[in-house]
Design a protein around this motif. Structure first.
Motif, PDB file in Angstrom:
ATOM      1  N   LEU A  94      -6.577  -1.142  -8.634  1.00 28.30           N
ATOM      2  CA  LEU A  94      -5.860   0.127  -8.734  1.00 28.30           C
ATOM      3  C   LEU A  94      -6.426   0.981  -9.853  1.00 28.30           C
ATOM      4  O   LEU A  94      -6.915   0.464 -10.851  1.00 28.30           O
ATOM      5  CB  LEU A  94      -4.377  -0.115  -8.985  1.00 28.30           C
ATOM      6  CG  LEU A  94      -3.638  -1.004  -7.998  1.00 28.30           C
ATOM      7  CD1 LEU A  94      -2.150  -1.015  -8.318  1.00 28.30           C
ATOM      8  CD2 LEU A  94      -3.878  -0.580  -6.567  1.00 28.30           C
TER       9      LEU A  94
ATOM     10  N   TYR B 234      -6.240  -6.007  -4.681  1.00 27.41           N
ATOM     11  CA  TYR B 234      -6.415  -4.557  -4.803  1.00 27.41           C
ATOM     12  C   TYR B 234      -6.816  -4.206  -6.229  1.00 27.41           C
ATOM     13  O   TYR B 234      -6.221  -4.721  -7.174  1.00 27.41           O
ATOM     14  CB  TYR B 234      -5.092  -3.818  -4.523  1.00 27.41           C
ATOM     15  CG  TYR B 234      -4.515  -4.025  -3.151  1.00 27.41           C
ATOM     16  CD1 TYR B 234      -4.882  -3.205  -2.091  1.00 27.41           C
ATOM     17  CD2 TYR B 234      -3.562  -5.013  -2.920  1.00 27.41           C
ATOM     18  CE1 TYR B 234      -4.328  -3.372  -0.829  1.00 27.41           C
ATOM     19  CE2 TYR B 234      -3.007  -5.190  -1.660  1.00 27.41           C
ATOM     20  CZ  TYR B 234      -3.395  -4.372  -0.628  1.00 27.41           C
ATOM     21  OH  TYR B 234      -2.834  -4.544   0.622  1.00 27.41           O
TER      22      TYR B 234
ATOM     23  N   ILE C 127       2.280   1.687  -3.539  1.00 26.77           N
ATOM     24  CA  ILE C 127       1.229   2.155  -4.452  1.00 26.77           C
ATOM     25  C   ILE C 127       1.002   3.654  -4.259  1.00 26.77           C
ATOM     26  O   ILE C 127       0.909   4.405  -5.242  1.00 26.77           O
ATOM     27  CB  ILE C 127      -0.072   1.342  -4.246  1.00 26.77           C
ATOM     28  CG1 ILE C 127       0.126  -0.093  -4.774  1.00 26.77           C
ATOM     29  CG2 ILE C 127      -1.260   2.013  -4.933  1.00 26.77           C
ATOM     30  CD1 ILE C 127      -0.973  -1.056  -4.369  1.00 26.77           C
TER      31      ILE C 127
ATOM     32  N   GLU D 177       0.823  -1.207   0.000  1.00 25.87           N
ATOM     33  CA  GLU D 177       0.000   0.000   0.000  1.00 25.87           C
ATOM     34  C   GLU D 177       0.861   1.263   0.000  1.00 25.87           C
ATOM     35  O   GLU D 177       0.549   2.239  -0.691  1.00 25.87           O
ATOM     36  CB  GLU D 177      -0.965  -0.031   1.190  1.00 25.87           C
ATOM     37  CG  GLU D 177      -2.015  -1.110   1.016  1.00 25.87           C
ATOM     38  CD  GLU D 177      -2.785  -1.451   2.282  1.00 25.87           C
ATOM     39  OE1 GLU D 177      -2.698  -0.698   3.283  1.00 25.87           O
ATOM     40  OE2 GLU D 177      -3.481  -2.499   2.268  1.00 25.87           O
TER      41      GLU D 177
ATOM     42  N   THR E  13      -0.698   6.343  -7.184  1.00 25.85           N
ATOM     43  CA  THR E  13      -1.799   5.531  -7.688  1.00 25.85           C
ATOM     44  C   THR E  13      -2.844   5.352  -6.593  1.00 25.85           C
ATOM     45  O   THR E  13      -2.512   5.146  -5.435  1.00 25.85           O
ATOM     46  CB  THR E  13      -1.276   4.157  -8.149  1.00 25.85           C
ATOM     47  OG1 THR E  13      -0.329   4.375  -9.193  1.00 25.85           O
ATOM     48  CG2 THR E  13      -2.380   3.273  -8.649  1.00 25.85           C
TER      49      THR E  13
ATOM     50  N   ILE F 295      -5.872   3.325  -4.737  1.00 29.85           N
ATOM     51  CA  ILE F 295      -6.488   2.018  -4.512  1.00 29.85           C
ATOM     52  C   ILE F 295      -7.992   2.263  -4.537  1.00 29.85           C
ATOM     53  O   ILE F 295      -8.544   2.909  -3.651  1.00 29.85           O
ATOM     54  CB  ILE F 295      -6.043   1.393  -3.179  1.00 29.85           C
ATOM     55  CG1 ILE F 295      -4.537   1.135  -3.186  1.00 29.85           C
ATOM     56  CG2 ILE F 295      -6.821   0.095  -2.914  1.00 29.85           C
ATOM     57  CD1 ILE F 295      -3.962   0.679  -1.851  1.00 29.85           C
TER      58      ILE F 295
END
Length: 178
Positions: free
Chosen positions: A91, A89, A66, A63, A71, A73
Motif C-alpha cells: 500500500l 498487498y 483500501i 480492496e 489508499t 494499492i
C-alpha cells in the motif's frame, strides 16, 4: 471437511512462500505498508470450493476498504495453491496502525471475516498487533475465550472446529449468492 488434505510439510512450505513474498516487498519498499491476507482454517483441509469463494470475497472486501480509505494499492501478489490461499498487498500509505484498525473492523463486522487472517506489516517488517492498538484479541470459533489460548491448549477437537468453519461457510456463501 472435504477438500485437499495438506500435511504439515505442505502447510509450512506455503507459509514460507508467503513470508518470502512479504520479505521481497519489504526489501524494495521505500514507503507504505503491507497487508497480508489469508484464510484462518483449522485442520488439514486448507482449500475447497467454499474456502476459495470466501477467499475471493475477502480479497474484494479488503480492496474495497483500501479504496474507501483513499489508499493506493501499489502492487499485489498471490499464492493460491491447495495448501493455502494468500495475497500480499503493498500500500502507498505509511500509517500501518490506521490500516490495521480498518482490517480488524473488517474481520469483526463482515460475517466471513471470522475466517480471515489479515496482517498489517510496517516498514520495519513487524506486524501491527491488536494489543498494540488497545483492541481485544480474536475470540475462539467455539467459545468466548481468546482464540490463541484455545489453539495453544488444543481445548477443542479439530472436528468441532472444522464443523464450525463449514457451518459459517455454508451460511455465508449461500447468503452472498442471494
Amino acid at each position: 471437511m472435504e477438500g485437499h488434505y495438506s500435511d504439515l510439510e505442505e502447510v509450512l512450505a506455503f507459509r514460507e512462500h508467503v513470508y518470502g513474498l512479504q520479505r521481497n516487498f519489504l526489501k524494495n519498499m521505500e514507503q507504505g505498508c503491507l497487508v497480508s491476507f489469508g484464510m484462518n482454517i483449522p485442520g488439514p483441509v486448507k482449500t475447497n470450493s467454499q474456502i476459495w469463494k470466501a477467499y475471493r470475497l475477502g480479497r474484494k472486501k479488503i480492496e474495497q476498504r483500501i479504496r474507501e480509505l483513499g489508499t493506493e494499492i501499489l502492487a499485489d501478489t498471490s499464492v493460491e495453491i491447495r495448501s493455502g490461499l494468500a495475497t500480499v498487498y503493498l500500500l502507498g500509505v505509511s500509517d500501518a496502525c490506521v490500516i490495521k484498525r480498518e482490517m480488524v473492523k473488517l474481520e469483526e463486522t463482515y460475517p466471513l471475516g471470522r475466517l480471515f487472517d489479515i496482517d498489517v506489516i510496517g516498514r520495519d517488517g513487524l506486524s501491527v498487533s491488536r494489543s498494540q492498538l488497545g483492541m481485544v484479541p480474536r475470540k475462539c470459533l467455539l467459545c468466548d475465550r481468546e482464540a490463541k489460548l484455545c489453539a495453544r491448549s488444543r481445548r477443542h477437537c479439530i472436528e468441532d472446529l472444522q464443523q464450525a468453519v463449514c457451518d459459517l461457510l455454508d451460511q455465508e456463501i449461500e447468503g452472498e449468492a442471494k
